[in-house]
Design a protein around this motif. Structure first.
Motif, PDB file in Angstrom:
ATOM      1  N   ILE A 167       4.302   5.286  -5.488  1.00 44.92           N
ATOM      2  CA  ILE A 167       4.311   5.237  -6.961  1.00 44.92           C
ATOM      3  C   ILE A 167       3.310   6.240  -7.519  1.00 44.92           C
ATOM      4  O   ILE A 167       3.616   7.008  -8.428  1.00 44.92           O
ATOM      5  N   GLU A 168       2.106   6.258  -6.952  1.00 42.06           N
ATOM      6  CA  GLU A 168       1.078   7.191  -7.424  1.00 42.06           C
ATOM      7  C   GLU A 168       1.499   8.642  -7.184  1.00 42.06           C
ATOM      8  O   GLU A 168       1.322   9.501  -8.052  1.00 42.06           O
ATOM      9  N   SER A 169       2.075   8.910  -6.019  1.00 45.09           N
ATOM     10  CA  SER A 169       2.536  10.263  -5.714  1.00 45.09           C
ATOM     11  C   SER A 169       3.637  10.683  -6.682  1.00 45.09           C
ATOM     12  O   SER A 169       3.622  11.794  -7.226  1.00 45.09           O
ATOM     13  N   ARG A 170       4.578   9.794  -6.907  1.00 45.23           N
ATOM     14  CA  ARG A 170       5.686  10.093  -7.831  1.00 45.23           C
ATOM     15  C   ARG A 170       5.160  10.244  -9.258  1.00 45.23           C
ATOM     16  O   ARG A 170       5.621  11.121  -9.994  1.00 45.23           O
ATOM     17  N   THR A 171       4.192   9.425  -9.642  1.00 40.33           N
ATOM     18  CA  THR A 171       3.597   9.519 -10.981  1.00 40.33           C
ATOM     19  C   THR A 171       2.900  10.865 -11.155  1.00 40.33           C
ATOM     20  O   THR A 171       3.049  11.527 -12.189  1.00 40.33           O
ATOM     21  N   ARG A 172       2.140  11.301 -10.118  1.00 36.87           N
ATOM     22  CA  ARG A 172       1.480  12.609 -10.178  1.00 36.87           C
ATOM     23  C   ARG A 172       2.511  13.728 -10.280  1.00 36.87           C
ATOM     24  O   ARG A 172       2.367  14.668 -11.049  1.00 36.87           O
ATOM     25  N   GLN A 195       2.539   1.516  -3.373  1.00 42.46           N
ATOM     26  CA  GLN A 195       1.587   1.986  -4.386  1.00 42.46           C
ATOM     27  C   GLN A 195       1.315   3.484  -4.213  1.00 42.46           C
ATOM     28  O   GLN A 195       1.260   4.238  -5.176  1.00 42.46           O
ATOM     29  N   SER A 196       1.198   3.917  -2.957  1.00 39.58           N
ATOM     30  CA  SER A 196       0.983   5.337  -2.676  1.00 39.58           C
ATOM     31  C   SER A 196       2.184   6.164  -3.146  1.00 39.58           C
ATOM     32  O   SER A 196       2.018   7.231  -3.741  1.00 39.58           O
ATOM     33  N   GLU A 245       0.836  -1.202   0.000  1.00 40.12           N
ATOM     34  CA  GLU A 245       0.000   0.000   0.000  1.00 40.12           C
ATOM     35  C   GLU A 245       0.875   1.258   0.000  1.00 40.12           C
ATOM     36  O   GLU A 245       0.647   2.205  -0.754  1.00 40.12           O
TER      37      GLU A 245
END
Length: 189
Positions: free
Chosen positions: A41-46, A38-39, A35
């Motif tokens: 990864i999502e933060s870095r992707t944003r 994934q958080s 989790e």
């Protein structure tokens, strides 16, 4: 069942319970780690998407500025060329057959602005045409050569203190600002 078997069964049950608890705890730790990962990864992707959008916006702005600068430079070059060509064509007008009528009109306008003129100056190549025009117009003015006057005339008042110049090239220069706006509009269309 013997005591050793009962103890073995109890120990085995405790081992199984400990293994289940350990497996459950490990699964929870793995789930939390996944989790968090994934958080992250999502933060870095944003963040990367935001940086990419900002970089694209900067690149577009830079390209727009560069394009506008090139367009402005091209328009200025074309405009300068247009005025140079127009001035060249105006300098050739004295060779045209209708120039005496144009010259007469220029003399009339200048004389209306300075009716007290006692002399008229013209380019040495145009002196004869000016003399003819002043005779045709009935203006008793002394005609003098002046090489600084081209494509028109300069009327000089008594004593040389006042003068009015009316030339085609002078009109082009006087109207340059207005003409520049019109040329820019035409270039943009």
């Amino acid at each position: 069942m013997s005591l050793a078997e009962i103890l073995e069964q109890e120990v085995q049950g405790e081992i199984t319970a400990i293994q289940q608890q350990a497996a459950q705890k490990a699964a929870e730790i793995v789930a939390q780690a996944q989790e968090r990962a994934q958080s992250m990864i999502e933060s870095r992707t944003r963040l990367l998407a935001s940086e990419k959008a900002a970089a694209l916006t900067r690149a577009r702005s830079a390209a727009d500025l560069d394009g506008n600068a090139q367009q402005l430079n091209a328009a200025n070059t074309l405009q300068s060329r247009a005025f140079v060509q127009a001035e060249g064509q105006l300098k050739a007008i004295p060779q045209h057959p209708e120039y005496p009528q144009i010259l007469a009109r220029l003399i009339q306008e200048a004389h209306a602005a300075l009716p007290s003129a006692d002399a008229i100056e013209a380019n040495p190549a145009e002196v004869d045409a000016v003399r003819q025009a002043t005779q045709t117009l009935g203006l008793p003015l002394e005609v003098r050569p002046n090489s600084s006057v081209a494509t028109g005339v300069r009327l000089v008042g008594a004593g040389g203190k006042t003068s009015v110049q009316n030339t085609l090239i002078g009109r082009l220069q006087a109207g340059r600002e207005t003409l520049s706006a019109q040329v820019s509009r035409l270039l943009n269309e």
